[in-house]
Structures are given as structure tokens and as C-alpha cells.
Design an enzyme around this catalytic site. Structure first.
Site, PDB file in Angstrom:
ATOM      1  N   HIS A  21       0.490  -1.073   0.310  1.00  0.00           N
ATOM      2  CA  HIS A  21       0.200  -0.290   0.072  1.00  0.00           C
ATOM      3  C   HIS A  21       0.659   1.085   0.254  1.00  0.00           C
ATOM      4  CE1 HIS A  21      -3.375   2.056   0.886  1.00  0.00           C
ATOM      5  NE2 HIS A  21      -2.553   2.856   1.897  1.00  0.00           N
ATOM      6  N   ASP A  53       0.937   5.286   0.460  1.00  0.00           N
ATOM      7  CA  ASP A  53       0.683   6.423   0.385  1.00  0.00           C
ATOM      8  C   ASP A  53       0.588   8.226  -0.106  1.00  0.00           C
ATOM      9  OD1 ASP A  53      -1.807   5.654   2.525  1.00  0.00           O
ATOM     10  OD2 ASP A  53       0.114   5.305   3.399  1.00  0.00           O
ATOM     11  N   MET A 100       0.264  11.506  -0.686  1.00  0.00           N
ATOM     12  CA  MET A 100      -0.140  12.749  -0.267  1.00  0.00           C
ATOM     13  C   MET A 100       0.145  13.563  -0.899  1.00  0.00           C
ATOM     14  SD  MET A 100      -0.781  11.791   3.342  1.00  0.00           S
ATOM     15  CE  MET A 100      -0.773  10.302   4.066  1.00  0.00           C
ATOM     16  N   ASP A 107      -8.118   0.824   6.474  1.00  0.00           N
ATOM     17  CA  ASP A 107      -6.964   1.175   6.528  1.00  0.00           C
ATOM     18  C   ASP A 107      -6.875   2.636   7.834  1.00  0.00           C
ATOM     19  OD1 ASP A 107      -4.842   2.815   5.559  1.00  0.00           O
ATOM     20  OD2 ASP A 107      -4.787   3.397   3.970  1.00  0.00           O
TER      21      ASP A 107
HETATM   22  C1  DX5 Z   1      -3.323   7.571   6.346  1.00  0.00           C
HETATM   23  C2  DX5 Z   1      -2.714   6.816   5.625  1.00  0.00           C
HETATM   24  C3  DX5 Z   1      -2.502   5.595   5.765  1.00  0.00           C
HETATM   25  C4  DX5 Z   1      -1.632   5.257   7.194  1.00  0.00           C
HETATM   26  C5  DX5 Z   1      -1.925   3.774   8.484  1.00  0.00           C
HETATM   27  O1  DX5 Z   1      -3.272   8.884   5.797  1.00  0.00           O
HETATM   28  O2  DX5 Z   1      -3.579   6.210   4.391  1.00  0.00           O
HETATM   29  O3  DX5 Z   1      -2.221   4.114   5.261  1.00  0.00           O
HETATM   30  O4  DX5 Z   1      -0.788   4.605   6.449  1.00  0.00           O
HETATM   31  O5  DX5 Z   1      -0.605   3.928   9.110  1.00  0.00           O
HETATM   32  P1  DX5 Z   1      -1.463   2.885  10.502  1.00  0.00           P
HETATM   33  O6  DX5 Z   1      -1.779   1.736   9.853  1.00  0.00           O
HETATM   34  O7  DX5 Z   1       0.324   3.629  10.953  1.00  0.00           O
HETATM   35  O8  DX5 Z   1      -2.480   3.866  11.452  1.00  0.00           O
HETATM   36 ZN    ZN Z   2      -3.768   4.561   2.961  1.00  0.00          ZN
END
Ligand code: DX5
Ligand code: ZN
Length: 216
Positions: free
Chosen positions: A34, A36, A38, A176
């Protein structure tokens, strides 16, 4: 119930060791990765772009999901596909015409899923479920790893599980945010099939935490 798929979010990995940590996750039984993404606009954080996706691509043959927390996925999605992303995860809350964009992905045969934030009504995305490979339910407000699991997201998982089962759709339910051995168990019981986890995996022993999550 089918076995649990674990999708480590590399946002919490040690970037200097990214290749080795990706391989360690795969050896421990991860089913996908996965990523992320941003942009500092859609959420208050800036993370990775296509270059990191292509680096991960070189380290594994598992499915790569790009969770696009960006304002204009329509402008940038191609560079993530070119970098080796398999499935684009698109937020319902993205400020573009999401329906049109998802249709475009379908027409271009690009694998994709829909993502829903904690405060959005699950029914709003029902019309996208039949054509989605994954429905990702956020159990934290997007932007940062290491946040606390929002329990009410479990109601959404249950409702969506029922909707998918009753209609025999093939979409997988993914969750998630704030996933660990306890919250992961609750999410599994509610009907989630894929668990995303960043801090629980990378801030602990990678192999142990993936094995624990997989056994849920
Ligand atoms: C948040 C992300 C998640 C995050 C999860 O914006 O989309 O994927 O990285 O992190 P944990 O597992 O630490 O909550
Ligand atoms: Zn995520």
C-alpha cells in the site's frame, strides 16, 4: 471466511532500507503493498510520488496499490501506472467528478478501487461498488500514520459486507488506519478481507506483526 490479506503501508518503513523491508514483508506473507500518496492539498501532508513506486516495483512482484490522497488524480494517475502501480485507490471525496474519472479508468482497463473517509455515508459509494476491485474504508482521517482506530468505521464495514454479499459483487473490502492485532480482529469479524497497516508493522518486528495480522 477466506484468509486475511495484509497490505503493508510503506509510509512507516525505514526509507533507507526500503528494498530490504519490502522483501522482508513479502517473505513474512504480505499479500500486496500500500503506497500512500499525499500532495499537501487533499490532506495536510506530503509523501511519495511515482519514483518511490517504481523503486518498490523493482523490489517485489506483489500487487501495488496506490492510495491517491491528491486533489487531481486525473492529472497524475498515468505516471503512477507507468511506475508500476497495479491498482489505483481513488477517494470518493476527491474534488473532481469521481464518477466520470472512474468510468475513464474502466474504459482504459486500469484496475481501481474506491476509498471512503470516516465521515462519508457508505451508501454514497454503492453505485461504484459493482465496478470496483477494492472498496477501502478509512478508519482514520487520512493524512498520517500512527493515528487511533475509529471504531464506528466497523459499522460501515458490516453494512458494506452485507451489500456486497447480497448482490454477489466481487469487490474486496479493505480497511486502513490504526490497524493492529486487536483492531484488525474487529475489522475481520466485521467482514474486511484486506488489512492495511503501517506503524504496527514497521515500528515492531516486521515478520511477527505480519504473521499476527495474517492469522486473524
Ligand atoms: C493514512 C494512510 C494510512 C496510514 C496507516 O492517511 O492512508 O495508510 O499510513 O497508518 P497506520 O497503520 O499507522 O494507522
Ligand atoms: Zn492509505
Amino acid at each position: 471466511m477466506k484468509s486475511t490479506e495484509i497490505s503493508p503501508s510503506i509510509i512507516s518503513s525505514n526509507l533507507l532500507e526500503l528494498g530490504n523491508q519490502v522483501k522482508e514483508c513479502q517473505r513474512a506473507g504480505a499479500g500486496s503493498f500500500h503506497l500512500d500518496v499525499m500532495d499537501g492539498h487533499f490532506v495536510n501532508n506530503i509523501t511519495i510520488g511515482p519514483d518511490v513506486v517504481s523503486a518498490v516495483r523493482r523490489a517485489t512482484n506483489l500487487r501495488l496499490d496506490c492510495h491517491l490522497m491528491i486533489e487531481r488524480p486525473d492529472r497524475y494517475y498515468k505516471s503512477f501506472i507507468d511506475a508500476g502501480c497495479d491498482v489505483l485507490l481513488i477517494h470518493y471525496e476527491t474534488p473532481i467528478e469521481v464518477g466520470n474519472f472512474l468510468k475513464k479508468l474502466e474504459d482504459e482497463n486500469i484496475r481501481h478501487g474506491i476509498v471512503i473517509n470516516p465521515d462519508t455515508d457508505i451508501k454514497k459509494i454503492y453505485k461504484f461498488v459493482p465496478t470496483s476491485e477494492i472498496v477501502l474504508i478509512m478508519s482514520v482521517y487520512p493524512g498520517f500514520s500512527g493515528q487511533k482506530f475509529i471504531e464506528k468505521s466497523l459499522d460501515k464495514v458490516r453494512e458494506l459486507r452485507k451489500f456486497i454479499d447480497e448482490n454477489n459483487y466481487s469487490a474486496k473490502i479493505e480497511i486502513d488506519g490504526g490497524i493492529n492485532a486487536e483492531t484488525g480482529k474487529l475489522a475481520r469479524e466485521a467482514g474486511a478481507e484486506i488489512l492495511v497497516s503501517a506503524s504496527y508493522i514497521f515500528h515492531n518486528n516486521i515478520e511477527d506483526s505480519i504473521k499476527k495480522l495474517k492469522s486473524l
